[in-house]
Every structure is written in C-alpha cells, then in structure tokens.
Scaffold this active site. Structure first.
Site, PDB file in Angstrom:
ATOM      1  N   ARG A  10     156.610 104.521  95.567  1.00 19.52           N
ATOM      2  CA  ARG A  10     155.294 104.345  94.944  1.00 19.52           C
ATOM      3  C   ARG A  10     155.279 104.747  93.481  1.00 19.52           C
ATOM      4  O   ARG A  10     154.277 105.273  92.987  1.00 19.52           O
ATOM      5  CB  ARG A  10     154.224 105.168  95.709  1.00 19.52           C
ATOM      6  N   ARG A  31     148.579 104.858  90.844  1.00 18.69           N
ATOM      7  CA  ARG A  31     147.403 105.460  90.231  1.00 18.69           C
ATOM      8  C   ARG A  31     147.645 106.734  89.434  1.00 18.69           C
ATOM      9  O   ARG A  31     146.791 107.146  88.663  1.00 18.69           O
ATOM     10  CB  ARG A  31     146.361 105.740  91.328  1.00 18.69           C
ATOM     11  N   ARG A  57     144.718  98.140  86.264  1.00 18.95           N
ATOM     12  CA  ARG A  57     144.007  98.095  87.538  1.00 18.95           C
ATOM     13  C   ARG A  57     142.487  98.092  87.351  1.00 18.95           C
ATOM     14  O   ARG A  57     141.761  97.572  88.202  1.00 18.95           O
ATOM     15  CB  ARG A  57     144.473  99.309  88.344  1.00 18.95           C
ATOM     16  N   ASP A  66     152.485  95.056  98.282  1.00 15.06           N
ATOM     17  CA  ASP A  66     152.170  95.948  99.392  1.00 15.06           C
ATOM     18  C   ASP A  66     152.866  95.418 100.634  1.00 15.06           C
ATOM     19  O   ASP A  66     153.156  94.218 100.719  1.00 15.06           O
ATOM     20  CB  ASP A  66     150.654  96.016  99.629  1.00 15.06           C
ATOM     21  N   TYR A  85     149.068  98.494 111.638  1.00 17.27           N
ATOM     22  CA  TYR A  85     147.872  98.117 110.876  1.00 17.27           C
ATOM     23  C   TYR A  85     147.193  96.880 111.464  1.00 17.27           C
ATOM     24  O   TYR A  85     145.970  96.771 111.489  1.00 17.27           O
ATOM     25  CB  TYR A  85     148.218  97.880 109.405  1.00 17.27           C
TER      26      TYR A  85
END
Ligand code: CP3
Length: 340
Positions: free
Chosen positions: A23, A27, A36, A72, A147
């Site tokens: 990652r 952010r 973003r 992703d 998921y």
C-alpha cells in the site's frame, strides 16, 4: 536499471536488500491526496494516467526498489457483474448467497472489461523505463470470495464460513469461477508488462489449517499453476498463516509474504531454501522515533542473517496516518544497513 527486487525474488545475491511497502501509494502521501481530492477511488483506478501517476509517487518520494500497480483487488470483480462501491471500505450491493448468484457471474475478458488496468501497466512500463520493476497483483480466490459473499469487510467472516460448511457446492462453484477470473486477469497483467505478481490472501488466516487445506489451497494452487510465469516471480502473501506455512507453501510460488507475527529467520527455516521471503516489519513501527525505526529494521535484517532471497517490506499495508518522512527513513535504513 535496478534489478535488486527481481534478483532477490529469484534468490540471487544482491548489493543491498530491496525494499517496497505494501500500500505504498495511498492516503498517507499528500501528493496522493491531491490527486484523490478530484475524483473517487474507483475513478482513480479506472483512469490509467492517474493510476500511473499515483503508482510512481512513492517510487520517487520513498526511493523504493519496486513499483506496485495502483488498483484494488476488487477491481476485476465489478465486471463479473457485482456493483462495487468504496465508503471507504468496499461494499457490494448484492452479495453472493445462492447457486443462482454464482451462475450469474461472468468471467471477464481483461482486454474488454478492464482495459484501464492493462493500459496503466503499459504506461507505467514506459514511464518507469527500467528504473524499478513493476509489480502487478490480485486477490487470492478466498479473500475475493470473502468480500463477494459478505458484501463488505467483516470481523468473523461468518457468512462465507457458513456457506463453506452448509453449502459446499455453492462455495466450490464460486471459488472455481473466481479462480478462472483471477487466472485470466493476472495473465492479462503479465502480458501487458507486469514483472512480478503478488497474490494477496488477506483473510486466508481466519481458517483452521485443516479448513485452509481443504477450502483454499486447491484454488490458490490451481491459480498459481495457471499463470504464465516463466520470467515473472509470484509472491504469495497469506496474512495470519504463519502456523500453517507447511501447508501454504504447497500452493507454490517463488516468494512467501510474511506478516510480523513470526521471526523472519524462523519462517525461512520452515519454508526452506526454495522460497524467498518478503517482510516483515510491524507497520506501527513507522509511528516510532527514528532510533526505534532503525533498531527494528536492523532486527529484521539480522533475523534474515544475510541469506539471499529477502525483500524487505512491512508485514501488512502502511497505515494512512503514518508520517511519510518516517516511511522514507525506514527505506533509507534498509539500504544503509544492508549495504554489502
Ligand atoms: O499497494 C499499493 O500501493 C497498491 C494499491 C492497493 C490498494 N488496495 C489501494 C487502495 C492494493 C495492493 C490493494 C489491495 C487490497 N485491497 C487488499 C489486500 C491487501 C491488504 O491490505 O490486505 C484488500 C483486502 C483490499 C480491499 C480494500 N480496498 C479495503 C479493505 C479498502 C479500504 C481500506 C481503508 O483503509 O479504508 C480498500 C480501498 C483502498 N484500496 C484504498 C487504496 C489506496 C483507499 C481508497 C481511498 O483513497 O479512499
């Protein structure tokens, strides 16, 4: 041309230990937040120029030895026929619950259905120009199924486990379909230019070793065997799986990803010389003062004890509130302390 990362994946000697961070785009980086702020996460994933831009940001800022495609694990699930949202965690409006749901899923053709992923890879290979290799990735069938069946993240993953136990035929049909999707998707990434592939099985560790062997291993093994990987190392990361490495390693692959709950030297002893390893600093060490970051980097390097085939990484993704300069300092420490 920096080949340290690929050399280490193949267990070859290197001048210093290669390092990247799971990652690493995201952010915690102000330059990511600037991009973003103008679009949603999914729009970012679907716009090749922007995905390429945020992929390169941490390569330039941190000085890492590999880039990982910005996308992703759930990107290719949407074109299977499941509407996806991020809020910021992933949410599927209509989770998979029945055989009819499984039968309705399509197996996407990467060139038709996720051209933006392949285009981002092509742009990146051109822009990186050999500076560092590009890692492609996908979710392992089990983590994707988690998921798809739960519809979102979960603490105990009880819905998918119930399906596994109570409707094994539905579970098997779903896993089979996801495995075929994954194979097409990852081979598409390889064809487009991905130079290594990481398979993320973030939730594989929620099963007992017996259940992992029965309900996960056959699918991940089939996936890895189905990849066109002559010159492309496969990194298999199963979080929380340390106690079942003797089973997990049967899936194959070239590099085992390690979380931080195991001594790296112990993991190497269990895995044997046929696997390189990747890991395994506790991600929260990046909140520590510099002397502690340096001490912990040295500890992980010492646990490897100079064996070839170590790629330094965190034991899981970097946390969004980590100060970026601490991540950069960690990378510097790895390079300085491992220099031959
Ligand atoms: O490593 C990288 O820099 C490449 C990009 C990458 C992302 N997701 C970007 C992302 C990778 C490799 C992933 C993999 C992924 N996605 C996994 C497996 C790895 C892991 O961390 O266990 C999983 C389980 C997912 C599913 C997912 N996507 C979750 C649970 C979330 C929410 C995360 C959160 O912290 O809120 C996402 C969203 C996501 N994926 C973001 C990013 C940068 C945050 C999106 C945003 O900008 O708001």
């Amino acid at each position: 041309m920096n080949t340290r990362f690929l050399d280490a994946c193949w267990g070859k000697p290197v001048d210093r230990t290669p390092v990247w961070l799971m990652r690493q785009a995201g952010r915690y980086l102000p330059e990511y937040m600037r991009v973003r702020s103008k679009c949603t996460f999914l729009e970012l994933c679907k716009t090749p120029e922007l995905a390429a831009e945020v992929t390169i940001q941490p390569v330039d800022y941190l000085g890492v030895d590999a880039a990982i495609l910005f996308s992703d694990i759930l990107t290719p699930v949407e074109p299977m026929g499941m509407k996806l949202d991020f809020v910021p965690g992933p949410v599927f409006e209509h989770p998979i619950r029945t055989m009819a749901d499984v039968e309705a899923l399509r197996i996407p053709d990467p060139e038709q259905d996720v051209p933006y992923v392949l285009d981002a890879i092509k742009i990146l290979r051109r822009e990186l120009a050999g500076k560092v290799p590009l890692i492609g990735f996908g979710g392992a069938p089990f983590t994707l199924a988690c998921y798809m069946v739960e519809g979102k993240g979960s603490k105990d993953w009880a819905t998918i486990k119930r399906m596994m136990y109570a409707a094994p035929d539905v579970y098997a049909a779903l896993m089979e379909k996801i495995t075929m999707m994954d194979m097409e998707y990852l081979n598409g990434q390889i064809k487009a230019g991905a130079q290594a592939i990481q398979i993320f099985d973030t939730w594989g560790g929620v099963l007992s070793p017996t259940d992992y062997e029965k309900y996960v291993l056959p699918y991940t093994t089939k996936l890895i065997n189905g990849l066109n990987r002559q010159n492309v190392p496969i990194i298999h990361f199963v979080k929380g799986a340390n106690a079942m490495f003797p089973i997990v390693k049967k899936a194959g692959g070239d590099v085992m990803g390690l979380d931080w709950h195991i001594n790296l030297g112990t993991a190497r002893d269990i895995l044997g010389p046929e696997f390189a390893v990747q890991g395994n600093l506790d991600p929260t060490v990046l909140y520590a003062p510099r002397d502690v970051i340096e001490r912990e980097v040295k500890r992980v390097l010492d646990e490897n004890a100079g064996r070839p085939g170590h790629i330094f990484n965190l034991g899981h993704g970097i946390l969004p509130t980590v100060p970026p300069e601490n991540a950069k300092y960690m990378v510097e420490c790895v390079h300085r302390l491992s220099q031959k």
